[in-house]
Design a protein around this motif. Structure first.
Motif, PDB file in Angstrom:
ATOM      1  N   GLY A  43       0.798  -1.231   0.000  1.00  0.00           N
ATOM      2  CA  GLY A  43       0.000   0.000   0.000  1.00  0.00           C
ATOM      3  C   GLY A  43       0.824   1.272   0.000  1.00  0.00           C
ATOM      4  O   GLY A  43       2.041   1.252  -0.190  1.00  0.00           O
ATOM      5  N   ASP A  61       5.683   0.220   3.190  1.00  0.00           N
ATOM      6  CA  ASP A  61       6.397  -0.495   4.257  1.00  0.00           C
ATOM      7  C   ASP A  61       6.884  -1.857   3.791  1.00  0.00           C
ATOM      8  O   ASP A  61       7.866  -2.374   4.284  1.00  0.00           O
ATOM      9  CB  ASP A  61       5.509  -0.644   5.502  1.00  0.00           C
ATOM     10  CG  ASP A  61       4.193  -1.328   5.207  1.00  0.00           C
ATOM     11  OD1 ASP A  61       3.612  -1.084   4.122  1.00  0.00           O
ATOM     12  OD2 ASP A  61       3.731  -2.119   6.043  1.00  0.00           O
ATOM     13  N   GLY A  62       6.171  -2.465   2.848  1.00  0.00           N
ATOM     14  CA  GLY A  62       6.584  -3.777   2.378  1.00  0.00           C
ATOM     15  C   GLY A  62       5.439  -4.499   1.689  1.00  0.00           C
ATOM     16  O   GLY A  62       4.397  -3.904   1.423  1.00  0.00           O
ATOM     17  N   ASP A  84       2.664  -7.485   1.557  1.00  0.00           N
ATOM     18  CA  ASP A  84       1.868  -8.430   2.339  1.00  0.00           C
ATOM     19  C   ASP A  84       1.421  -9.555   1.420  1.00  0.00           C
ATOM     20  O   ASP A  84       0.865  -9.306   0.342  1.00  0.00           O
ATOM     21  CB  ASP A  84       0.623  -7.741   2.921  1.00  0.00           C
ATOM     22  CG  ASP A  84       0.992  -6.622   3.884  1.00  0.00           C
ATOM     23  OD1 ASP A  84       2.041  -6.739   4.538  1.00  0.00           O
ATOM     24  OD2 ASP A  84       0.233  -5.641   3.973  1.00  0.00           O
TER      25      ASP A  84
HETATM   26 MG   LIG Z   1       1.698  -2.153   3.825  1.00  0.00          MG
END
Ligand SMILES: [Mg+2]
Ligand SMILES: Nc1ncnc2c1ncn2[C@@H]1O[C@H](COP(=O)(O)OP(=O)(O)O)[C@@H](O)[C@H]1O
Length: 392
Positions: free
Chosen positions: A22, A26-27, A29
């Motif tokens: 998103g 952050d990374g 999922d």
């Molecule tokens: Mg995220």
């Protein structure tokens, strides 16, 4: 091609991997789920979940890619391929974690990484090449949903509310599902016995995006987010600054359907806010507390403006990374007159919710069923969103 496709579609029980990354950057999922059926009869069970963080350098590059000033076509082209490979690795990792092999998985459904969302121009760009995901995993891959909705005058967002309406409906109580990712968005899920038909869902404004940015800047990149809301909980909200931030935020007054992203809650916007806090000599804690309160206030005022007048709400269920932030959760509990829960306590881990949702959207696509919610996106009709890549 059709044989391979119809084999997958006709499977009674499918295993699927949903991939989501998103606005928070952050990374990735990755959720491994079992899906039975499609449409209103869809049943989903989460089998495993794995989150892979972007490195500090990857995040820095992605932030630069989202900004028209620092982005270039060359950088976008290259990152599209790098992320395609990273998404494939994330899918393989969750499959391995569950003790399975790729052959057991019917399809992958990938949201991609948004680098620019421009609903006014009916344009959006999610990267993470689907062809690379399919090639590296050997699994049929679906993705790139948003442009299809935009091709029918929609905003291409938000997409998860379609799944919220499909999977979560209380027999007698109206609920709001709130996801606090980089951006916050909510869905009003009517009770099964409700006569209301139209599902209301929209982006609310900032979720973690400004909080993360403030923490990054104020700790000189030592921290990338406010872990559990610890910094904000130690600070005091500066109410004059909070009021100023709300007043300056034109997105609150925009009537739904509406969607937003880093284009509005940008690095430039963050710099202006941090400058104001600095002029007021606010401490790191007070600055983060005030920006966190801004996120909470945008949510509660949006509910007041666009939801509470229409229907009585019994519960707010929070998912996404923001559900881990104690200052956000405390703020919501203070602001709202009904129960505020975490998705973890109601259904499944809230961190997996969006990745799970994309498996449902991909499943709809493979069954040739529409998968947008026109009341949420503003599209002129129900649309079959998605694109397909078959591995060779
Ligand atoms: Mg995220
Ligand atoms: N333990 C935590 N405490 C506070 N905030 C958290 C925690 N875990 C995650 N977050 C926040 O959630 C964000 C990631 O949320 P996520 O739902 O993945 O958003 P997105 O869909 O935009 O990637 C992080 O950037 C961080 O701000």
């Amino acid at each position: 091609m059709l044989k391979r496709l119809s084999k997958v579609v006709n499977e009674e029980r499918k295993l699927a991997v949903g991939l989501m990354s998103g606005t928070s950057l952050d990374g990735i999922d990755a959720a491994l789920v079992e899906i039975i059926g499609f449409g209103p009869g869809t049943k989903v069970r989460l089998l495993d979940f794995e989150s892979t963080s972007y490195s500090v350098e990857e995040r820095r590059q992605l932030i630069a890619l989202c900004d028209p000033v620092s982005s270039t076509v060359e950088k976008i082209c290259k990152m599209n391929i790098i992320l395609g490979d990273r998404f494939a690795e994330a899918a393989l990792a969750v499959i391995q974690k569950a003790g399975l092999t790729p052959e057991a998985v019917s399809f992958i459904s990938s949201h991609g990484q948004t680098i620019y969302h421009w609903p006014e121009e009916q344009a959006t760009l999610q990267i993470g090449e689907l062809a690379n995901i399919a090639a590296k995993t050997g699994i049929l891959t679906v993705g790139d949903f948003r442009p299809s909705d935009m091709a029918y005058q929609g905003q291409g967002a938000p997409l998860v509310p379609f799944v919220d309406a499909l999977l979560f409906s209380h027999p007698t109580e109206n609920q709001v599902l709130l996801n606090i990712g980089g951006i916050s968005n909510l869905t009003v899920v009517h009770a099964k016995n409700s006569s209301a038909k139209e599902i209301s869902a929209f982006d609310v404004g900032p979720g973690n995006v400004l909080i993360d940015g403030a923490v990054r800047h104020l700790t000189a990149n030592q921290q990338t987010y406010d872990l559990d809301g610890t910094i904000a909980c130690k600070g005091n909200v500066h109410y004059d600054l909070l009021m100023m931030l709300i007043q300056e935020d034109d997105f609150l007054a925009v009537k739904p359907p509406k969607s937003t992203g880093r284009e509005l809650y940008s690095e430039q916007r963050l710099a202006t806010i941090l400058k104001k806090a600095e002029n007021l000599s606010l401490s790191i804690e007070d600055t983060v507390a005030t920006i966190t309160a801004y996120t909470v206030e945008m949510i509660s005022q949006s509910l007041e403006l666009y939801v509470h007048k229409e229907q009585k709400i019994h519960e707010l269920i929070v998912s996404g990374g923001g559900a881990h932030n104690q200052a956000i959760m405390d703020g919501l509990r203070q602001a709202l007159p009904y129960k505020v829960s975490r998705m973890d306590d109601v259904a499944f881990t809230g961190d997996a919710k969006e990745a799970i949702a994309f498996t449902v959207l991909g499943n709809q696509f493979l069954h040739g069923e529409t998968n947008n919610l026109p009341s949420a996106t503003g599209a002129s009709r129900n649309v079959l969103m998605g694109k397909l890549v078959l591995p060779s």
